[in-house]
Design an enzyme around this catalytic site. Structure first.
Site, PDB file in Angstrom:
ATOM      1  N   GLN A  74      42.881  34.492  26.865  1.00  0.00           N
ATOM      2  CA  GLN A  74      42.587  33.705  27.968  1.00  0.00           C
ATOM      3  C   GLN A  74      43.518  33.721  28.775  1.00  0.00           C
ATOM      4  O   GLN A  74      44.390  32.571  29.083  1.00  0.00           O
ATOM      5  CB  GLN A  74      41.809  32.604  27.799  1.00  0.00           C
ATOM      6  CG  GLN A  74      41.334  31.697  28.901  1.00  0.00           C
ATOM      7  CD  GLN A  74      39.911  32.362  29.310  1.00  0.00           C
ATOM      8  OE1 GLN A  74      39.062  32.963  28.366  1.00  0.00           O
ATOM      9  NE2 GLN A  74      39.685  32.884  30.526  1.00  0.00           N
ATOM     10  N   PHE A  75      44.100  34.985  29.755  1.00  0.00           N
ATOM     11  CA  PHE A  75      45.513  34.921  30.235  1.00  0.00           C
ATOM     12  C   PHE A  75      45.268  33.823  31.607  1.00  0.00           C
ATOM     13  O   PHE A  75      46.192  33.352  31.774  1.00  0.00           O
ATOM     14  CB  PHE A  75      45.916  36.233  30.681  1.00  0.00           C
ATOM     15  CG  PHE A  75      44.962  36.785  31.815  1.00  0.00           C
ATOM     16  CD1 PHE A  75      45.162  36.477  33.273  1.00  0.00           C
ATOM     17  CD2 PHE A  75      43.707  37.516  31.412  1.00  0.00           C
ATOM     18  CE1 PHE A  75      44.387  37.196  34.061  1.00  0.00           C
ATOM     19  CE2 PHE A  75      42.936  37.904  32.520  1.00  0.00           C
ATOM     20  CZ  PHE A  75      43.240  37.946  33.767  1.00  0.00           C
ATOM     21  N   THR A  76      43.929  33.619  31.898  1.00  0.00           N
ATOM     22  CA  THR A  76      43.792  32.772  33.078  1.00  0.00           C
ATOM     23  C   THR A  76      44.211  31.266  32.673  1.00  0.00           C
ATOM     24  O   THR A  76      44.332  30.439  33.716  1.00  0.00           O
ATOM     25  CB  THR A  76      42.420  32.745  33.543  1.00  0.00           C
ATOM     26  OG1 THR A  76      41.605  32.026  32.307  1.00  0.00           O
ATOM     27  CG2 THR A  76      41.918  33.925  33.908  1.00  0.00           C
TER      28      THR A  76
END
Length: 143
Positions: A74-76
């Site tokens: 989950q790079f966000t």
């Protein structure tokens, strides 16, 4: 490293796996994260006592309930939201993030847990049935 850990009665990702009772872990990796941080985070998550005991108190960990983990990259979690359009330059590039993501998966498996996962960088449909709900934010900078 950052993680959002949700206690679930079930969770699935359309690409790879599904679990019953356990944790859905949304895992974000920053550019300066290390294996030591992955180990610290795996220890914290795998030992987290948020499952109800016979008295209804959050006293039991993942092992005590026979739980599993579904880990989704989950790079966000590293979004820069100063403007209305988030930027993601604070997230680790794939050359850094993928090995640490895989290390985290291996560390959780080495602790004896079933670990399912999504595909790094893919569009995925994640489903979860939150239990509680119990959702905990973790950042290795504050652990």
């Amino acid at each position: 490293m950052r993680a959002v850990v949700t206690r679930v009665s079930s969770a699935s990702v359309s690409i790879d796996g599904a679990i019953g009772t356990g944790f859905l872990v949304l895992l974000g990796i920053g550019p300066n994260d290390t294996q030591a941080q992955a180990e610290k985070l795996a220890d914290k998550i795998c030992g987290l006592r948020v499952f109800a005991d016979e008295a209804g108190k959050m006293n039991l960990n993942l092992a005590a309930v026979g739980g599993a983990l579904l880990v989704v990259s989950q790079f966000t979690l590293y979004a820069d939201i100063k403007s209305r359009r988030p930027g993601f330059t604070k997230a680790a590039p794939p050359a850094v993030a993928i090995p640490l993501y895989e290390t985290f998966l291996d560390l959780c498996r080495a602790r004896g847990f079933q670990v399912e996962h999504g595909a790094f960088g893919a569009d995925m449909a994640v489903q979860s049935v939150n239990d509680g709900p119990v959702t905990i934010w973790m950042d290795t900078e504050t652990l």
